[in-house]
Design an enzyme around this catalytic site. Structure first.
Site, PDB file in Angstrom:
ATOM      1  CG  HIS A 250      -4.449   8.928 -14.901  1.00 46.18           C
ATOM      2  ND1 HIS A 250      -3.565   9.567 -15.987  1.00 46.18           N
ATOM      3  CD2 HIS A 250      -5.566   8.939 -15.327  1.00 46.18           C
ATOM      4  CE1 HIS A 250      -4.515  10.082 -17.024  1.00 46.18           C
ATOM      5  NE2 HIS A 250      -5.938   9.661 -16.878  1.00 46.18           N
TER       6      HIS A 250
ATOM      7  CE  LYS B 232     -14.012 -10.951  14.944  1.00 45.28           C
ATOM      8  NZ  LYS B 232     -15.559 -11.224  14.811  1.00 45.28           N
TER       9      LYS B 232
ATOM     10  CD  GLU C 247     -16.802 -12.270   5.762  1.00 49.03           C
ATOM     11  OE1 GLU C 247     -15.987 -11.492   6.349  1.00 49.03           O
ATOM     12  OE2 GLU C 247     -18.105 -12.182   5.688  1.00 49.03           O
TER      13      GLU C 247
END
Length: 448
Positions: free
Chosen positions: A309, A423, A288
Site C-alpha cells: 500500500h 568517519k 557491504e
C-alpha cells in the site's frame, strides 16, 4: 528443507542462464573453502558452525544466565554486524508486543550504539531509570564512535544505579582477544568477556558471541540455531551438486538477473513482519559485501502486505531494474480464524472460517503473479517454519551465497573500505586530535 525456487525468472533470462553459472559458482565455492580468493583472511565463518563445541555454547549460556538472573533489561551496544544479526534472530522469535507484554521470564532486549541521536540516548536513559539493566558491549576496537559514545553513557548509568560491583557482573564485553579500548576496559574492570574471531567480519558474525550471547540472553535456543547453520554448511559445500545446493542456486540466479537482464536492485520481501530485522541484516550482508568497484546489486527490502500500500505501486509499474526475493514461511506459530459477521458490512464473510494465514498466503501468491506479469522477476525461498533451526539454516544459506556472489562479481566480499569515508570527515569537523590538517582542509572547502 529450505528451498530456492527461481522458476519465475524464466521469462527474463535466456533458458539455461542460471545453470550456465555452474563452473563459475564451483570455482567460487572452492575459493571460499580453500582460502584462495580475495579477502581470504576473513573466511573464518565458512566452517564456523560445524566447529562450534558444546563447551563453547555452555560458556555462552552460563554468561547469559547471569544476565537473565540479574537483569530485567539488557542493552546490546553495537552497530552494523555487531548487533544486526542478533536483532534479526531475536525479533523473529519475540512477541510482536514484547515491550508491552513483559512476563518476567525473559529480560527486555534493547539496542544502542547504532546511531548518534541525542534524543534516542536521552529516552533510553530515562527508560532505564529504576530498571535492573545490564549491557553487552560489542566492539572489536572499542573506539567506533556510535558504540563507544553509547557505552560510556550506559556504563556510568549502570554503575550509578546498580553499584560498581553489580555493574561488573552485568556488563559483558565482546571484543578483540588482545588489543583495543574495549579489551583494555574489560580487563581493567573485570568484565566477563568473549572474543570476536579475527577471521570473521562483523556482518558474518551471527554465530560468534556477537550474536549468540544476546540471543541466549533473550531466551532462544542457540544450539538449534548453530545446528541449522551447520546442516546448511554441509548442504552447500563443494561436494554437493549445483542443482541441490541452495546457496549456489541463489547466487547464480541473482547474478544471471544482474548480468543478463539488467536487474540491479534486489528487493527482499517478507509476508511475515517478524522478519523485518532479518531483512536489515541481509541488506548489510549484501550491500557491504558487494557494493564496491562501481559494482553490485543494490539490496532493498519491504514488508508485505503492508508496503503493497506504499511501495507496491513503484514495484508494479516503476522502472524495470528490480527483481524480488520472497521469504515465504510455510507454517505460522498461532491460529486465528476469521469470524463471520451477520451484517457483513465489509463484504468479507466469504473469508469466514478461514485461517488468517491462508488469506496471507493468497496475498503472497497474488502478488507474485501480478509482479511477474508487471516485469519483476521473482525468486522464492521457502522456510518451513520460524524456529531457531530453520533460521540458522537461512542465515548460513545467505552467508555462503554472499561469498559466492562476491567472487562472481570479482570483488573482495569481505572488506568495506567505503565505510571509513564519513568517519574521516566527521572527525575532522569535530576537531579530533590528529586530524588538524583534515580539519583545515574541510573548513576551507565549506568556506569557513
Amino acid at each position: 528443507m529450505i528451498k530456492v525456487d527461481y522458476s519465475q525468472i524464466a521469462g527474463f533470462v535466456p533458458a539455461g542462464a542460471v545453470e550456465a553459472f555452474e563452473p563459475r559458482v564451483k570455482d567460487a565455492i572452492e575459493m571460499l573453502e580453500k582460502g584462495t580468493g580475495k579477502g581470504n583472511d576473513f573466511i573464518g565463518w565458512v566452517n564456523l558452525a560445524s566447529s562450534i563445541t558444546p563447551e563453547f555454547l555452555a560458556d555462552i549460556k552460563a554468561a547469559a544466565q547471569v544476565l537473565r538472573e540479574n537483569c530485567d533489561t539488557v542493552v546490546v551496544a553495537g552497530i552494523g554486524g555487531s548487533y544486526l544479526g542478533a536483532r534479526a534472530v531475536i525479533e523473529a522469535f519475540s512477541n510482536s508486543f514484547a515491550q508491552l507484554v513483559q512476563d518476567g521470564k525473559n529480560p527486555v532486549i534493547l539496542y544502542a550504539g547504532n546511531n548518534i541521536s541525542e534524543d534516542y540516548l536521552y529516552e533510553l536513559s530515562e527508560y532505564l531509570k529504576g530498571r535492573k539493566f545490564g549491557v553487552i558491549n560489542i566492539s572489536k576496537s572499542g573506539t567506533t564512535t556510535e558504540t563507544a559514545l553509547a557505552f560510556r553513557i550506559l556504563k556510568k548509568q549502570c554503575e550509578d544505579q546498580r553499584g560498581k560491583e553489580m555493574a561488573r557482573k552485568v556488563i559483558v564485553a565482546v571484543t578483540d582477544a588482545k588489543k583495543g579500548a574495549a579489551r583494555i576496559c574489560a580487563d581493567k574492570e573485570g568484565y566477563k568477556s568473549f572474543i570476536i574471531p579475527d577471521n570473521v567480519g562483523g556482518r558474518f558474525s551471527v554465530l560468534t558471541p556477537v550474536g549468540l550471547l544476546p540471543i541466549a540472553v533473550a531466551g532462544y535456543d542457540i544450539e538449534q540455531l548453530v545446528k541449522g547453520a551447520a546442516d546448511m554448511e554441509k548442504m552447500t559445500d563443494s561436494s554437493v551438486p549445483f542443482a541441490q545446493n541452495p546457496s549456489a542456486i541463489y547466487a547464480a540466479a541473482r547474478n544471471a538477473l544482474y548480468e543478463q537482464a539488467g536487474k540491479k536492485i534486489e528487493i527482499l520481501v517478507n509476508f511475515q513482519p517478524k522478519l523485518h530485522f532479518f531483512a536489515e541484516w541481509w541488506k548489510q550482508l549484501y550491500g557491504e559485501s558487494e557494493g564496491k568497484e562501481l559494482k553490485g546489486i543494490f539490496p532493498a527490502s519491504v514488508d508485505f502486505s503492508t508496503d503493497l500500500h506504499s511501495m507496491g505501486q513503484w514495484i508494479q509499474e516503476g522502472e524495470r531494474t528490480i527483481y524480488e526475493t520472497v521469504l515465504s514461511v510455510d507454517k505460522v506459530q498461532h491460529s486465528v480464524l476469521f469470524p463471520s459477521d451477520e451484517e457483513n458490512l465489509d463484504g468479507l464473510n466469504f473469508l469466514a472460517g478461514k485461517h488468517v494465514d491462508e488469506v496471507n498466503k493468497m496475498a503472497e501468491l497474488g502478488t507474485q503473479l501480478a509482479h511477474v506479469d508487471g516485469g519483476v522477476p521473482n525468486i522464492r525461498i521457502n522456510i518451513p517454519e520460524l524456529t531457531e533451526y530453520w533460521l540458522g539454516q537461512l542465515i548460513y544459506l545467505f552467508e555462503k551465497a554472499c561469498g559466492i556472489s562476491g567472487y562472481l562479481l570479482q570483488v573482495n566480499p569481505f572488506n568495506q573500505p567505503g565505510v571509513e569515508a564519513y568517519k574521516k570527515n566527521m572527525f575532522a569537523l569535530l576537531n579530533k586530535p590528529g586530524y588538524e590538517a583534515e580539519s583545515k582542509a574541510i573548513l576551507a572547502r565549506l568556506g569557513k
